[in-house]
Design an enzyme around this catalytic site. Sequence first.
Site, PDB file in Angstrom:
ATOM      1  CG  ASP A 179       4.713  -1.434   2.846  1.00 30.78           C
ATOM      2  OD1 ASP A 179       3.741  -1.323   3.051  1.00 30.78           O
ATOM      3  OD2 ASP A 179       5.514  -2.659   2.557  1.00 30.78           O
ATOM      4  CG  HIS A 180       0.399   4.049   5.090  1.00 27.45           C
ATOM      5  ND1 HIS A 180       0.929   4.252   6.438  1.00 27.45           N
ATOM      6  CD2 HIS A 180      -0.580   5.077   4.772  1.00 27.45           C
ATOM      7  CE1 HIS A 180       0.183   5.131   6.939  1.00 27.45           C
ATOM      8  NE2 HIS A 180      -0.476   5.705   5.936  1.00 27.45           N
ATOM      9  NE  ARG A 181       2.622  -3.906   3.380  1.00 28.71           N
ATOM     10  CZ  ARG A 181       3.088  -5.212   2.679  1.00 28.71           C
ATOM     11  NH1 ARG A 181       2.557  -6.370   2.816  1.00 28.71           N
ATOM     12  NH2 ARG A 181       4.195  -4.924   1.829  1.00 28.71           N
ATOM     13  N   PRO A 209       0.832  -1.081  -0.068  1.00 25.40           N
ATOM     14  CG  PRO A 209      -0.171  -1.388   2.263  1.00 25.40           C
ATOM     15  CD  PRO A 209       0.814  -1.894   1.327  1.00 25.40           C
ATOM     16  CB  VAL A 257       6.573   3.983   7.019  1.00 25.43           C
ATOM     17  CG1 VAL A 257       6.805   5.570   7.068  1.00 25.43           C
ATOM     18  CG2 VAL A 257       7.913   3.279   6.710  1.00 25.43           C
TER      19      VAL A 257
END
Length: 557
Positions: free
Chosen positions: A529-531, A353, A533
């Site tokens: 990567d929003h998972r 994501p 960060v």
Amino acid sequence: MAKEVIKVPDLGGADQVDVIEITVAVGDTVAAEDSLIVVEGDKASMDVPAPMAGKILSISVSEGDQVSEGDVIAEIETEAAGEDSSAGEEKSEPAQEEAPEEEEATASEESGDEEESAGGEEKEEGVTVPDLGGADAVDVIEISVQPGDEVAEGDSLIVVEGDKASMDVPAPFAGTVVSIDVKEGDKVSTGDKLGVVKTSGGGGAKKAEAPKSEKKPATEAPKKAEPKESVQKAGEEPPAAPQKDHALERDLTVSAEVYAGPAVRKLARELGVTLSKVKPSGPRNRVTKDDLHAYVKEQVKKAESGAVGVGTTGIAKMPEIDFSQFGPVTTEPMSKIHKLTAANMARNWLNVPHVTQFDDADITELEEFRKSMKAEAEKRGVKLTPVPFLLKAAAAALRAEPSFNVSLHNDGEHIVRKDYVHIGMAVDTPKGLMVPVIRDVDKKGLYELAEEATAMAVAAREGKLKPRDMQGACFTISSLGSIGGTGFTPIVNAPEVGILGVSKLSVQPVWNGKEFVPRQMLPLALSYDHRAVNGGDAGRFMTYLVSVLGDVRKLLL
Ligand code: CAO
């Protein structure tokens, strides 16, 4: 050596069955019991096995032929004349052993579950597995009805499959299905209870016309079942003899209206292949073993190449387009690097994501410093572009904001924190995109980084990078500054969690509190990567990066 003639065995009363597959070729060596041909009648398909081992000398039938008991199938040359001379026709019957007899009238007849009421009223009858022609513990491969379904006499209730044949177990009379007491995967034998069907009234049960104990003679062809509308697809009907093939279609509708014989179905189950996904090439759109093998090969190839298609993502594949209809085209193979990049990009794009954060770094002072050092750098044989500064600044940011110096563990439960700072540098090469990795960037000086970045870029363009040179990065910098553009959103190079896209420096008017002054602004785009960060971490990382690029003296602190 002896020559033996192989004939069609007893077909359990069925006559004029279709040859739907020839599974051997002249010259093939077969073992006893190997399938020679597959035949299919009204309600069952079966393999006709070789009665003895030997070499096939001739085949007398073709796909689409109709054959009856006693018709010659093939000639075989056996190894030991004495041993097999008695085999001949007698031994051509083993298939019969496993081929279910089409005694549909036996279903329920011996059942003790009957709850009969006076003629004309509803009655419930247990349905049992009919005589399976000697086969025992056959697999239930499909449940064709559900409780509440209305069925006509002869409609398939379930489909069973033994070693060499599959068959429908038909409803013994018209009525409503009360229960089905078996499930797919169960093993059943003759006499086992399958379920209960309720007649809608005495007149509705055709079976009532026949005496309970009466079985259809083995020589009588089984009554054809009228297929239910739900399984008849107009566009998919085999072209030939629709009336004759009704039950056949039903048999072949197992697994979403697929047309295939028992051996193919068995193989498909063993391989875990959904038959409806296999493109058929046999007569009447029949799936053959070759089709199945071709399908499996294709899937393995796709999986190994990492290609993304239906099944891995659930996203429909792009339609195939013939571009030559729009104008002249040439088609050329993709390079290995291009194919790998495509697979990796698709994998990262679909798995990660992404969020991209933008900012401009004021590198006016950095540029002044860089230009002042250029001559000295050249004396040392290195080219001091903005890239070594970006490497150094990114390394400092990774140390200052370690939330970016991580990877997500594949178990979905852990984060791997890294105490080293290796940075990948995207290099545009004639063969495609390559990302060599510069190690321990935080520990190296600007000249050293400039030298290494140049060497890596040269090695990449000359195709001299080793696999290890491209492994282990914590973060990547993709600089398109020398090429142009005001901004782009780079794709995270997983398992890294961040990538910095650098665009072309430009002079912009910047307000200094009193006036607009010309400043050299470097556009930056940080994808992450929003998972792994959060936006706050990314904001801090970017702000730190912009601040050190704005004042490189901070790199010394
Ligand atoms: N803005 C303006 N000018 C820039 C700049 C920027 N952001 N970055 C570099 N330049 C200048 C350099 O200073 C140099 O100018 P001088 O010769 O006058 O000093 C010139 O552009 C050429 O630089 P370079 O390409 O030789 O070297 P580099 O260190 O800037 O870049 C490398 C090295 C390997 C990153 C680059 O050659 C490259 O391949 N970039 C493409 C990366 C890429 O394809 N990314 C996309 C990945 S996703 O598809």
